[in-house]
Each structure stands twice: as structure tokens, then as C-alpha cells.
Scaffold this active site. Structure first.
Site, PDB file in Angstrom:
ATOM      1  N   ASP A 267      -4.423   0.030  15.428  1.00 26.03           N
ATOM      2  CA  ASP A 267      -3.000  -0.319  15.406  1.00 26.03           C
ATOM      3  C   ASP A 267      -2.178   0.600  16.301  1.00 26.03           C
ATOM      4  O   ASP A 267      -1.336   0.138  17.079  1.00 26.03           O
ATOM      5  CB  ASP A 267      -2.457  -0.278  13.976  1.00 26.03           C
ATOM      6  CG  ASP A 267      -2.950  -1.460  13.146  1.00 26.03           C
ATOM      7  OD1 ASP A 267      -3.745  -2.260  13.669  1.00 26.03           O
ATOM      8  OD2 ASP A 267      -2.549  -1.577  11.979  1.00 26.03           O
TER       9      ASP A 267
ATOM     10  N   ARG B  39       4.784  13.015   5.200  1.00 25.71           N
ATOM     11  CA  ARG B  39       5.645  12.453   6.247  1.00 25.71           C
ATOM     12  C   ARG B  39       6.660  13.439   6.814  1.00 25.71           C
ATOM     13  O   ARG B  39       6.909  13.431   8.025  1.00 25.71           O
ATOM     14  CB  ARG B  39       6.353  11.198   5.730  1.00 25.71           C
ATOM     15  CG  ARG B  39       5.413  10.058   5.323  1.00 25.71           C
ATOM     16  CD  ARG B  39       4.164   9.987   6.145  1.00 25.71           C
ATOM     17  NE  ARG B  39       3.361   8.798   5.887  1.00 25.71           N
ATOM     18  CZ  ARG B  39       2.080   8.722   6.149  1.00 25.71           C
ATOM     19  NH1 ARG B  39       1.452   9.783   6.674  1.00 25.71           N
ATOM     20  NH2 ARG B  39       1.405   7.621   5.924  1.00 25.71           N
TER      21      ARG B  39
ATOM     22  N   ASP C 252       7.098   4.205   4.448  1.00 25.31           N
ATOM     23  CA  ASP C 252       6.867   5.214   5.480  1.00 25.31           C
ATOM     24  C   ASP C 252       7.853   5.119   6.636  1.00 25.31           C
ATOM     25  O   ASP C 252       8.234   6.135   7.216  1.00 25.31           O
ATOM     26  CB  ASP C 252       5.434   5.135   6.005  1.00 25.31           C
ATOM     27  CG  ASP C 252       4.454   5.865   5.095  1.00 25.31           C
ATOM     28  OD1 ASP C 252       4.915   6.682   4.288  1.00 25.31           O
ATOM     29  OD2 ASP C 252       3.249   5.609   5.194  1.00 25.31           O
TER      30      ASP C 252
ATOM     31  N   SER D 261      -5.888  -1.256   3.049  1.00 24.45           N
ATOM     32  CA  SER D 261      -5.511  -0.228   4.016  1.00 24.45           C
ATOM     33  C   SER D 261      -5.588   1.135   3.343  1.00 24.45           C
ATOM     34  O   SER D 261      -5.415   1.246   2.132  1.00 24.45           O
ATOM     35  CB  SER D 261      -4.099  -0.474   4.554  1.00 24.45           C
ATOM     36  OG  SER D 261      -3.151  -0.340   3.517  1.00 24.45           O
TER      37      SER D 261
END
Length: 406
Positions: free
Chosen positions: A16, A96, A125, A179
Site C-alpha cells: 500500500d 502515532r 490513524d 489487516s
């Protein structure tokens, strides 16, 4: 956005973000700088360098951030005993702000106009990354390809990759069963086969834990030493923050500890089912609360517990760099000044059982709590204490019940 000349991309090296890399070059006709963070995800990060080089990238940053991640983000969060919606240990959320911080630092270093990430337009996210970017550099430009492009299916992504000669792993041609996101604190599994909240997860999915059923039939005992709210030694051996979490992951995983199946409320509004492995973190939460139980004043501890859901929500929603999170952290850190000592735990088939705790700063007094005769507590004092606390209740009880009228 048409004047963007250089962008820093958070780059995993996977399919991706490799597609995003090429899409940025084509769409914005700009130079792309890649940044890959090693947060202990358990995979080699160097292949990302070769992939970026193959795609023509000149400036490639690959940083080992494991110690910084645990020392400056995970440990401060665990001082608060932070859990979101009662159970989630915030493994993805806490990674993050560090990635965002390092991206902004690189953008300043290389003179980039913008930063970019691979988060979708449905998840948390995107919010966490971008709140971090803007909190650290208010005028930064942000490119979020999933909110811009028309590559809205796995088929289109594969076709785009093949058209631009981006290697597609064989397992990417079909629909992935779920995922994953991993770092030293946890692994999350979401999507596809897990989207039905009634469907049990597949046991073969887990990478860090055995099932409780297959864990050893005898318990494992460990001792964790704390200093000012942070674990510093395991079974008498001093360890760095990242080494500590790595060691706890290993011993917890062997004992089937740290699995969680959760339907959570995303910040963007929808409910989402996720399955998590947080083995070492599960031990740390239990051990830290045990250490606080004998070293932390009652009302200071209760205040922390009242503030914790707000603190956890700030992290979950992406407000690590906010003034209110910093203010709460200062209060939390103040409470940890005497949270030092040793906790002994028994690990058995998915359970973390506290079996001992000791500290030079202990507020626990055997002299006061004994059922035997003592010289320090006059039980007759309790009568006045109770009557004073009952005064308002007694005053209310003698008043007429006005609520029954009519």
C-alpha cells in the site's frame, strides 16, 4: 497543494505505501522522501530501503526508535494505568505521536513542503497522524491519498501496482483475511474476517501468544522492580525500557497472557471490532497498579483513577501533543515520585496474579491493620468519625418527602 516540491512519506515498505509513493510522484510531480520507523514490529525494516531505492527514492530515513518509543511514550502512558473503554491498552494509538514527531523533524531537515501517511479515511490513524503534524508544525501541508484517489478496491490497487511495475507479493493478489499493525507494545488485527463481531477469531492468527489452553500447566513467577512508576528490572536484572518490554512480551506470551477481543468506538464515529495481543503490557498494568497500591496516597490514587479515562481518550483520539494531555501528564508524573519497589507476580494460563509487593516508600502499616491488640489505633475514635459523616444523612432523613406531592 500544487506548489508542493517535496513530501515526507511514512513508509512501511509494504504494497500500500509503495503504491502511495508512486502515486505521490505521479499526482504531485514532487520528490518523495521515505521514513520508516522501527518500533519493534518484529519485521526487518531494511527491506524497505531496497524497495524505496528500487522506486527511485534518493533520501531514505530508517530509524530505530524502540527505546524512545517505550521510554517516552509507553512508560508515561502506563504511569497513568491508561485503558480505553475499560480494556484497550492503546498499543496502536501510542505509536502515532512518535511517528508524527519524527516525520515533522525530517520534513524540517530536508526542507519538505508536506507529509503523507497511508491511513484510510475511515479509521482513527488519519486523525492521530494529522493532529500530531499540526500540533508540531501548524503550517505543514498534509497529503492523505486514501481520501483523494480513486483506487478504492484491492483490484484497482493491484492493477495500479502491476502497471507501474511495483512488485506484488503472491498473498496480496487475494483478499487478506485481516489487516495488522504491530509494534513492541502490541499487535492489532482488524477487518475482513474479523468484521463480523459474532465470528470467533482463528487461533492461527496470533504471533506473540500461545492460547491459554496450551500454556504451561505450572505457573511462572516473576519479580518486577519499579522506580518512580517505571519498571527498571526483571527478576533482579536491570533492563532498558525496550529490553524490559521485550522480555515481558516473551514471558507473557509463553503463558497465554495479553489477548483481547474488543468492539470499540472509533473517534470518527463508527464501532469497530479489533483483536489485540498486548502480552507485556498486560503484565505491566497489573504490576504497576500493585506497586501503587502500597505507595500511593488514597486520594491521589482515586484522583488518578478519575482522570484516567479522559487521559486514555486523549491518546486514543490523537491528542498526545495537546496542552491538556501535557497538563495531565505533569500531575500523573508527580504522583509517581514514590512509586518504587518490587512486585511479585504469578503467570498462569492467561492470568496475571499479584502475589507480593514491597517498597521502602510503603504506606501500608501492619501495626494499624492487625486484628490483634495494637498501640496505635483507638477504635473508639471511629464513633465520632461515623457520626460526623452521618450528620447530613440524618438531617435529610427527618425532612418531609416533598417528592411525593401530587
Amino acid at each position: 497543494m500544487s506548489d508542493i516540491k517535496k513530501v515526507v512519506l511514512a513508509y512501511s515498505g509494504g504494497l500500500d505505501t509503495s503504491i502511495i509513493l508512486k502515486w505521490l510522484q505521479d499526482t504531485y510531480n514532487c520528490e518523495v522522501v521515505t521514513f520508516t520507523a522501527d518500533l519493534g514490529q518484529g519485521e526487518e525494516v531494511e527491506p524497505a530501503r531496497k524497495k524505496a531505492e528500487m522506486l527511485g527514492i534518493k533520501q531514505i530515513f530508517i530509524d530505530d526508535l524502540r527505546e524512545e518509543f517505550v521510554r517516552d511514550y509507553v512508560f508515561p502512558m502506563f504511569r497513568a494505568n491508561a485503558v480505553y473503554e475499560g480494556v484497550y491498552l492503546l498499543g496502536t494509538s501510542i505509536a502515532r505521536p512518535l511517528i508524527a514527531k519524527r516525520q515533522i523533524e525530517i520534513a524540517r531537515e530536508v526542507g519538505a513542503d508536506a507529509v503523507s501517511h497511508g491511513a484510510t479515511g475511515k479509521g482513527n490513524d488519519q486523525v492521530r497522524f494529522e493532529l500530531g503534524y499540526y500540533g508540531l508544525q501548524p503550517d505543514i501541508k498534509v497529503i492523505a491519498p486514501w481520501r483523494e484517489w480513486d483506487l478504492n478496491s484491492r483490484t484497482k490497487l493491484i492493477e495500479y501496482a502491476q502497471h507501474h511495475q511495483i512488485p506484488v507479493p503472491k498473498d496480496k493478489h487475494g483478499e487478506a483475511p485481516y489487516s495488522m499493525d504491530a509494534n513492541l507494545l502490541h499487535i492489532s488485527y482488524e477487518g475482513k474476517a474479523l468484521e463480523n463481531p459474532w465470528q470467533e477469531y482463528d487461533e492461527s492468527m496470533f504471533l506473540r501468544t500461545v492460547s491459554p489452553e496450551n500454556a504451561p500447566d505450572v505457573p511462572t513467577y516473576i519479580e518486577i522492580e519499579y522506580e518512580k512508576g517505571d519498571p527498571i528490572a526483571l527478576n533482579g536484572k536491570k533492563l532498558s525500557p525496550a529490553s524490559m518490554l521485550t522480555a515481558l512480551n516473551e514471558v507473557a506470551g509463553k503463558n497465554g497472557i495479553g489477548r483481547l477481543d474488543l468492539v470499540e468506538n472509533r473517534f470518527v464515529g463508527m464501532k469497530s471490532r479489533g483483536v489485540y495481543e498486548t502480552p507485556g503490557g498486560t503484565i505491566m498494568l497489573a504490576a504497576h497498579r500493585a506497586m501503587e497500591s502500597i505507595t500511593l496516597d488514597r486520594n491521589a490514587g482515586h484522583l488518578k483513577d478519575e482522570l484516567m479515562p479522559r487521559y486514555a481518550e486523549l491518546i486514543y483520539n490523537g491528542f498526545w501533543w495537546s496542552p491538556e494531555r501535557a497538563a495531565l501528564q505533569a500531575l500523573i508524573n508527580k504522583t509517581q515520585e514514590n512509586v518504587s519497589g518490587v512486585v511479585r507476580l504469578k503467570l498462569y494460563k492467561g492470568n496475571v496474579i499479584v502475589v507480593g509487593r514491597k517498597s521502602d516508600f510503603s504506606l501500608y502499616s501492619e501495626e494499624h491493620v492487625t486484628f490483634e491488640e495494637d498501640e496505635v489505633y483507638d477504635q473508639r475514635d471511629a464513633e465520632g468519625f461515623i457520626k460526623l459523616n452521618a450528620l447530613r444523612l440524618r438531617m435529610s432523613a427527618v425532612k418531609p418527602d416533598l417528592g411525593q406531592a401530587g
